[in-house]
Design a protein around this motif. Structure first.
Motif, PDB file in Angstrom:
ATOM      1  N   VAL A 278       0.841  -1.201   0.000  1.00 15.03           N
ATOM      2  CA  VAL A 278       0.000   0.000   0.000  1.00 15.03           C
ATOM      3  C   VAL A 278       0.872   1.247   0.000  1.00 15.03           C
ATOM      4  O   VAL A 278       0.670   2.170  -0.786  1.00 15.03           O
ATOM      5  N   GLN A 279       1.839   1.258   0.922  1.00 17.07           N
ATOM      6  CA  GLN A 279       2.758   2.384   1.065  1.00 17.07           C
ATOM      7  C   GLN A 279       4.026   1.864   1.727  1.00 17.07           C
ATOM      8  O   GLN A 279       3.947   1.254   2.802  1.00 17.07           O
ATOM      9  N   PRO A 280       5.188   2.073   1.125  1.00 12.95           N
ATOM     10  CA  PRO A 280       6.433   1.587   1.742  1.00 12.95           C
ATOM     11  C   PRO A 280       6.581   2.093   3.182  1.00 12.95           C
ATOM     12  O   PRO A 280       6.372   3.266   3.466  1.00 12.95           O
ATOM     13  N   GLY A 281       6.885   1.156   4.075  1.00  8.21           N
ATOM     14  CA  GLY A 281       7.081   1.493   5.477  1.00  8.21           C
ATOM     15  C   GLY A 281       5.814   1.580   6.312  1.00  8.21           C
ATOM     16  O   GLY A 281       5.884   1.791   7.514  1.00  8.21           O
ATOM     17  N   LEU A 282       4.651   1.385   5.688  1.00  5.04           N
ATOM     18  CA  LEU A 282       3.392   1.461   6.428  1.00  5.04           C
ATOM     19  C   LEU A 282       3.236   0.220   7.300  1.00  5.04           C
ATOM     20  O   LEU A 282       3.267  -0.908   6.816  1.00  5.04           O
ATOM     21  N   GLU A 283       3.108   0.444   8.619  1.00  3.72           N
ATOM     22  CA  GLU A 283       2.945  -0.651   9.571  1.00  3.72           C
ATOM     23  C   GLU A 283       1.828  -0.320  10.542  1.00  3.72           C
ATOM     24  O   GLU A 283       1.538   0.858  10.798  1.00  3.72           O
ATOM     25  N   TRP A 284       1.233  -1.359  11.080  1.00  2.00           N
ATOM     26  CA  TRP A 284       0.190  -1.187  12.088  1.00  2.00           C
ATOM     27  C   TRP A 284       0.400  -2.277  13.128  1.00  2.00           C
ATOM     28  O   TRP A 284       0.375  -3.463  12.809  1.00  2.00           O
ATOM     29  N   ALA A 285       0.611  -1.884  14.382  1.00  4.58           N
ATOM     30  CA  ALA A 285       0.786  -2.837  15.475  1.00  4.58           C
ATOM     31  C   ALA A 285      -0.567  -3.127  16.101  1.00  4.58           C
ATOM     32  O   ALA A 285      -1.321  -2.209  16.427  1.00  4.58           O
ATOM     33  N   ILE A 286      -0.875  -4.414  16.237  1.00 10.51           N
ATOM     34  CA  ILE A 286      -2.151  -4.848  16.800  1.00 10.51           C
ATOM     35  C   ILE A 286      -1.861  -5.780  17.969  1.00 10.51           C
ATOM     36  O   ILE A 286      -0.964  -6.627  17.906  1.00 10.51           O
ATOM     37  N   SER A 287      -2.620  -5.637  19.017  1.00  5.19           N
ATOM     38  CA  SER A 287      -2.475  -6.480  20.190  1.00  5.19           C
ATOM     39  C   SER A 287      -2.662  -7.947  19.809  1.00  5.19           C
ATOM     40  O   SER A 287      -3.652  -8.307  19.179  1.00  5.19           O
ATOM     41  N   ARG A 288      -1.713  -8.785  20.218  1.00  5.14           N
ATOM     42  CA  ARG A 288      -1.873 -10.210  19.923  1.00  5.14           C
ATOM     43  C   ARG A 288      -3.055 -10.782  20.697  1.00  5.14           C
ATOM     44  O   ARG A 288      -3.722 -11.703  20.244  1.00  5.14           O
ATOM     45  N   GLU A 289      -3.350 -10.222  21.883  1.00  2.00           N
ATOM     46  CA  GLU A 289      -4.501 -10.657  22.663  1.00  2.00           C
ATOM     47  C   GLU A 289      -5.809 -10.329  21.940  1.00  2.00           C
ATOM     48  O   GLU A 289      -6.755 -11.112  21.961  1.00  2.00           O
ATOM     49  N   LEU A 290      -5.843  -9.195  21.265  1.00  2.00           N
ATOM     50  CA  LEU A 290      -7.021  -8.814  20.491  1.00  2.00           C
ATOM     51  C   LEU A 290      -7.268  -9.820  19.367  1.00  2.00           C
ATOM     52  O   LEU A 290      -8.399 -10.267  19.151  1.00  2.00           O
ATOM     53  N   LEU A 291      -6.211 -10.204  18.677  1.00  2.00           N
ATOM     54  CA  LEU A 291      -6.342 -11.207  17.616  1.00  2.00           C
ATOM     55  C   LEU A 291      -6.800 -12.545  18.179  1.00  2.00           C
ATOM     56  O   LEU A 291      -7.695 -13.192  17.623  1.00  2.00           O
ATOM     57  N   ALA A 292      -6.199 -12.964  19.289  1.00  4.60           N
ATOM     58  CA  ALA A 292      -6.570 -14.239  19.914  1.00  4.60           C
ATOM     59  C   ALA A 292      -8.026 -14.215  20.372  1.00  4.60           C
ATOM     60  O   ALA A 292      -8.760 -15.185  20.176  1.00  4.60           O
ATOM     61  N   ASP A 293      -8.453 -13.105  20.980  1.00  5.14           N
ATOM     62  CA  ASP A 293      -9.846 -12.993  21.432  1.00  5.14           C
ATOM     63  C   ASP A 293     -10.823 -13.087  20.265  1.00  5.14           C
ATOM     64  O   ASP A 293     -11.868 -13.733  20.377  1.00  5.14           O
ATOM     65  N   ALA A 294     -10.502 -12.456  19.161  1.00  5.23           N
ATOM     66  CA  ALA A 294     -11.387 -12.519  17.992  1.00  5.23           C
ATOM     67  C   ALA A 294     -11.509 -13.943  17.470  1.00  5.23           C
ATOM     68  O   ALA A 294     -12.594 -14.366  17.053  1.00  5.23           O
ATOM     69  N   LEU A 295     -10.411 -14.695  17.505  1.00  5.51           N
ATOM     70  CA  LEU A 295     -10.472 -16.090  17.046  1.00  5.51           C
ATOM     71  C   LEU A 295     -11.380 -16.927  17.942  1.00  5.51           C
ATOM     72  O   LEU A 295     -12.055 -17.832  17.471  1.00  5.51           O
ATOM     73  N   VAL A 296     -11.419 -16.613  19.226  1.00 10.37           N
ATOM     74  CA  VAL A 296     -12.236 -17.371  20.174  1.00 10.37           C
ATOM     75  C   VAL A 296     -13.681 -16.881  20.198  1.00 10.37           C
ATOM     76  O   VAL A 296     -14.618 -17.665  20.144  1.00 10.37           O
ATOM     77  N   TYR A 297     -13.846 -15.559  20.285  1.00 13.33           N
ATOM     78  CA  TYR A 297     -15.178 -14.986  20.513  1.00 13.33           C
ATOM     79  C   TYR A 297     -15.868 -14.442  19.261  1.00 13.33           C
ATOM     80  O   TYR A 297     -17.022 -14.044  19.320  1.00 13.33           O
ATOM     81  N   GLY A 298     -15.156 -14.391  18.146  1.00 15.67           N
ATOM     82  CA  GLY A 298     -15.750 -13.917  16.898  1.00 15.67           C
ATOM     83  C   GLY A 298     -15.505 -12.461  16.610  1.00 15.67           C
ATOM     84  O   GLY A 298     -15.437 -12.063  15.453  1.00 15.67           O
ATOM     85  N   THR A 299     -15.356 -11.654  17.650  1.00 18.49           N
ATOM     86  CA  THR A 299     -15.067 -10.233  17.442  1.00 18.49           C
ATOM     87  C   THR A 299     -14.341  -9.683  18.658  1.00 18.49           C
ATOM     88  O   THR A 299     -14.524 -10.172  19.776  1.00 18.49           O
ATOM     89  N   ALA A 300     -13.508  -8.684  18.415  1.00 19.77           N
ATOM     90  CA  ALA A 300     -12.775  -8.033  19.499  1.00 19.77           C
ATOM     91  C   ALA A 300     -12.330  -6.664  19.021  1.00 19.77           C
ATOM     92  O   ALA A 300     -12.091  -6.449  17.832  1.00 19.77           O
ATOM     93  N   GLY A 301     -12.248  -5.737  19.967  1.00 24.42           N
ATOM     94  CA  GLY A 301     -11.741  -4.412  19.659  1.00 24.42           C
ATOM     95  C   GLY A 301     -12.828  -3.386  19.452  1.00 24.42           C
ATOM     96  O   GLY A 301     -13.963  -3.716  19.116  1.00 24.42           O
ATOM     97  N   VAL A 302     -12.460  -2.151  19.676  1.00 23.32           N
ATOM     98  CA  VAL A 302     -13.319  -0.999  19.438  1.00 23.32           C
ATOM     99  C   VAL A 302     -12.429   0.149  18.985  1.00 23.32           C
ATOM    100  O   VAL A 302     -11.219   0.098  19.117  1.00 23.32           O
TER     101      VAL A 302
END
Length: 127
Positions: free
Chosen positions: A38-62
């Protein structure tokens, strides 16, 4: 090995692409997604717990980050004052990513992997 990077196929608003997903035990709470396509150097850090919660509960984050897992897909909804975007990933790839991160740093032990001696990282903290 205390870090790894995976290349993940993704569906972006601009079409199919490959993005990077990196995990480093020195930053134990976050998984960093790289969007050089998309753009060189573009990064986004996301909580690994948020990702894990979404896998278990279907959705996570606001707010700026919302993760939704349905069926075989995971959608990362990202927003900031400059705009919004959505990234669609395969659920198996996200599951592998989170599992490998948990192998390097077990949930609940993240604090043990932080360098508490670097007070520039934690202003106002004296050791």
């Amino acid at each position: 090995m205390s870090a790894f990077t995976l290349q993940l196929p993704a569906l972006l608003q601009t079409g199919h692409a490959t993005i990077s997903a990196s995990y480093d035990a020195g930053e134990p709470y976050a998984i960093t997604f790289g969007f050089d396509v998309v753009q060189p150097g573009l990064e986004w850090a996301i909580s690994r717990e948020l990702l894990a919660d979404a896998l278990v509960y279907g959705t996570a984050g606001v707010g700026e980050v919302k993760v939704t897992a349905r069926g075989d897909l995971v959608v990362l909804g990202l927003s900031n004052p400059n705009g919004t975007g959505a990234i669609v990933l395969r659920r198996d790839d996200v599951d592998t990513l989170v599992a490998r991160a948990h192998q390097l740093v077990a949930p609940g032990t993240e604090w043990q992997h932080l360098d508490w001696s670097d007070t520039t990282e934690f202003p106002g903290v004296a050791l």
